[in-house]
Design an enzyme around this catalytic site. Structure first.
Site, PDB file in Angstrom:
ATOM      1  N   SER A  49     -13.987 -27.373 -50.414  1.00  0.00           N
ATOM      2  CA  SER A  49     -13.013 -26.886 -51.277  1.00  0.00           C
ATOM      3  C   SER A  49     -12.524 -26.222 -51.017  1.00  0.00           C
ATOM      4  CB  SER A  49     -13.495 -26.604 -52.635  1.00  0.00           C
ATOM      5  OG  SER A  49     -14.325 -25.338 -52.687  1.00  0.00           O
ATOM      6  N   PHE A  73     -17.766 -26.103 -56.012  1.00  0.00           N
ATOM      7  CA  PHE A  73     -17.692 -25.381 -57.830  1.00  0.00           C
ATOM      8  C   PHE A  73     -16.547 -24.557 -58.277  1.00  0.00           C
ATOM      9  CE2 PHE A  73     -20.921 -22.054 -59.313  1.00  0.00           C
ATOM     10  CZ  PHE A  73     -21.358 -22.651 -61.247  1.00  0.00           C
ATOM     11  N   ALA A 111     -23.769 -25.605 -56.345  1.00  0.00           N
ATOM     12  CA  ALA A 111     -24.949 -26.399 -54.877  1.00  0.00           C
ATOM     13  C   ALA A 111     -26.344 -26.574 -55.357  1.00  0.00           C
ATOM     14  CB  ALA A 111     -24.057 -26.955 -53.553  1.00  0.00           C
ATOM     15  N   LEU A 138     -22.006 -23.319 -47.635  1.00  0.00           N
ATOM     16  CA  LEU A 138     -21.162 -22.670 -48.659  1.00  0.00           C
ATOM     17  C   LEU A 138     -21.689 -21.117 -48.403  1.00  0.00           C
ATOM     18  CD1 LEU A 138     -24.257 -23.747 -51.790  1.00  0.00           C
ATOM     19  CD2 LEU A 138     -22.036 -24.527 -51.312  1.00  0.00           C
ATOM     20  N   ALA A 139     -20.766 -20.827 -49.073  1.00  0.00           N
ATOM     21  CA  ALA A 139     -20.577 -19.366 -48.886  1.00  0.00           C
ATOM     22  C   ALA A 139     -20.512 -18.490 -50.365  1.00  0.00           C
ATOM     23  CB  ALA A 139     -18.820 -18.518 -48.636  1.00  0.00           C
ATOM     24  N   TYR A 223     -21.885 -17.115 -37.875  1.00  0.00           N
ATOM     25  CA  TYR A 223     -21.141 -16.514 -37.395  1.00  0.00           C
ATOM     26  C   TYR A 223     -21.630 -14.965 -36.050  1.00  0.00           C
ATOM     27  CZ  TYR A 223     -16.782 -13.765 -35.738  1.00  0.00           C
ATOM     28  OH  TYR A 223     -16.175 -12.506 -34.979  1.00  0.00           O
ATOM     29  N   TYR A 233     -22.074  -6.684 -39.227  1.00  0.00           N
ATOM     30  CA  TYR A 233     -22.739  -8.493 -39.932  1.00  0.00           C
ATOM     31  C   TYR A 233     -24.070  -8.896 -38.602  1.00  0.00           C
ATOM     32  CZ  TYR A 233     -20.788 -12.922 -40.316  1.00  0.00           C
ATOM     33  OH  TYR A 233     -21.047 -14.649 -41.102  1.00  0.00           O
ATOM     34  N   LEU A 269     -12.130 -15.702 -38.847  1.00  0.00           N
ATOM     35  CA  LEU A 269     -10.925 -16.630 -39.622  1.00  0.00           C
ATOM     36  C   LEU A 269     -10.736 -15.362 -40.968  1.00  0.00           C
ATOM     37  CD1 LEU A 269     -10.615 -19.946 -38.995  1.00  0.00           C
ATOM     38  CD2 LEU A 269      -8.695 -18.789 -38.034  1.00  0.00           C
TER      39      LEU A 269
END
Length: 393
Positions: A49, A73, A111, A138-139, A223, A233, A269
């Site tokens: 989405s 979701f 999910a 998914l995040a 990433y 990260y 991004l």
């Protein structure tokens, strides 16, 4: 109602239906203007989405004519509350896809749950037979497993604290921030949420149900980034989860005959996820300036079109020596990173608007939620109660 952005922390609590629709329309127009791709024809996008997931769905549908089944979701509008931007994006995508004769259905639910996995399997069996590409995008910040236990991810370092520059994007103040290390339990929980376990569960369920085509491909997104973000990260709690994700791609390839798993390492991004990570927004705003000056900046749709058209199409996908697809190849160019490094040392509250692309960062942030989209009149009343066609059946 007239809908205006209401920003709280690193999210916007409102979204604009016409802005989201225009956003989707612009992405579709971009893909339509590019050469067609000989790619997958039946595609499942898990996390469809927004961001890279939405751009993946648009790229597959409009570049290779794929039928797409999306898992989201998101929440519809209720009373005076707008729907989530993902809801509006999905509604717009289905509207355009159906208009253009493309199959597009969406399942709205968690999910991570077995119930959604089963619903997806039944839909594939009924409508598509089998899928030849599974995109895992998914995040989520937390995950509830079927035994009812909820795990939450954290944005922390590992081993020791880390101090570096960050920016308060509401005030453009550049200051130092110190991030504390995660505990062992926090690390384990972050891997549980953001690692590869659920991706593998999906492929296992789809394989057992015999709804994966022969020689199916599945790709998940990751990433790596430059050295200055590594403590936060790559070597942080998120990086631990991403390493698990990378290992899972190899496990999928080894354990499921006829299925190949890939990791696409994407460019930095502005997303809802990246906006929450200390240090990263300041890096992104400098990176935007440098890449735009070098005319090699890409947004989500440009990245995903290039992934499916240039890197994943054909019999031999383009991977590096570790088997990773490097969509961050332009970001990590030596000349780009050298310039970013110089500007990072120079940047301060006094010169931030000259050194970094703060305007571009905010434009991308607002556009996630359907604001700051060219051609949309934000003073006009809009109907916020928008339906997703396939959910209304």
């Amino acid at each position: 109602m007239v809908v205006q952005p209401k920003v709280r922390g690193f999210i916007c609590t409102t979204s604009h239906p016409e802005g989201c629709r225009a956003n989707v329309e612009r992405q579709i127009a971009y893909v339509k203007a590019q050469p067609k791709t000989e790619g997958a024809k039946k595609v499942l996008v898990i996390g469809a989405s927004a961001g890279y997931g939405l751009a993946s769905r648009i790229s597959c549908a409009y570049s290779s004519g794929a039928a797409t089944l999306g898992v989201i979701f998101d929440k519809p509008a209720t009373g005076n509350r707008t729907a989530t931007s993902g809801w509006y994006h999905t509604a717009a995508f289905e509207e355009f896809a159906h208009r253009d004769g493309l199959y597009a259905k969406t399942i709205n639910g968690d999910a991570f749950s077995q119930a959604v996995k089963q619903q997806v399997i039944e839909t594939i069996r009924r409508d598509l037979g089998k899928v030849d590409l599974v995109v895992y995008s998914l995040a989520a910040p937390r995950r509830t497993t079927d035994d009812g236990k909820t795990y939450s991810s954290v944005l922390k370092t590992t081993g020791q604290s880390y101090t570096n520059k960050t920016i308060d994007l509401r005030s453009n103040q550049v200051a130092e921030v110190t991030i504390d290390p995660a505990t062992e339990q926090e690390l384990a929980d972050t891997v549980k949420v953001m690692g590869g376990e659920d991706w593998k569960d999906w492929i296992s369920a789809l394989k057992q149900a015999d709804v994966l085509a022969d020689q199916a491909v599945t790709v998940a997104y990751s990433y790596i980034g430059p050295e200055l973000t590594h403590p936060m990260y790559l070597n942080g709690s998120i990086g631990q989860a991403k390493r698990h994700l990378h290992a899972t791609a190899k496990e999928i390839t080894q354990e499921f005959p006829g299925v190949t798993g890939y990791i696409s390492v994407n460019k930095a991004l502005v997303t809802q996820s990246s906006a929450a990570i200390p240090i990263v927004p300041l890096y992104i705003s400098i990176l935007y300036r440098v890449m735009k000056e070098h005319q090699c900046h890409e947004g989500c749709i440009q990245q995903m079109y290039r992934l499916f058209h240039d890197k994943l199409s054909g019999d031999t996908p383009q991977v590096d020596e570790e088997g990773l697809i490097r969509m961050d190849d332009w970001e990590m160019r030596e000349d780009i990173q050298q310039e970013v490094s110089v500007l990072w040392k120079e940047i301060s509250t006094e010169n931030v608007e000259q050194v970094a692309d703060i305007k571009g960062y905010w434009e991308d942030f607002y556009q996630i939620f359907g604001f700051s989209v060219p051609g949309v009149d934000y003073e006009q009343d809009v109907n916020v109660d928008v339906s997703i066609p396939s959910l209304a059946e």
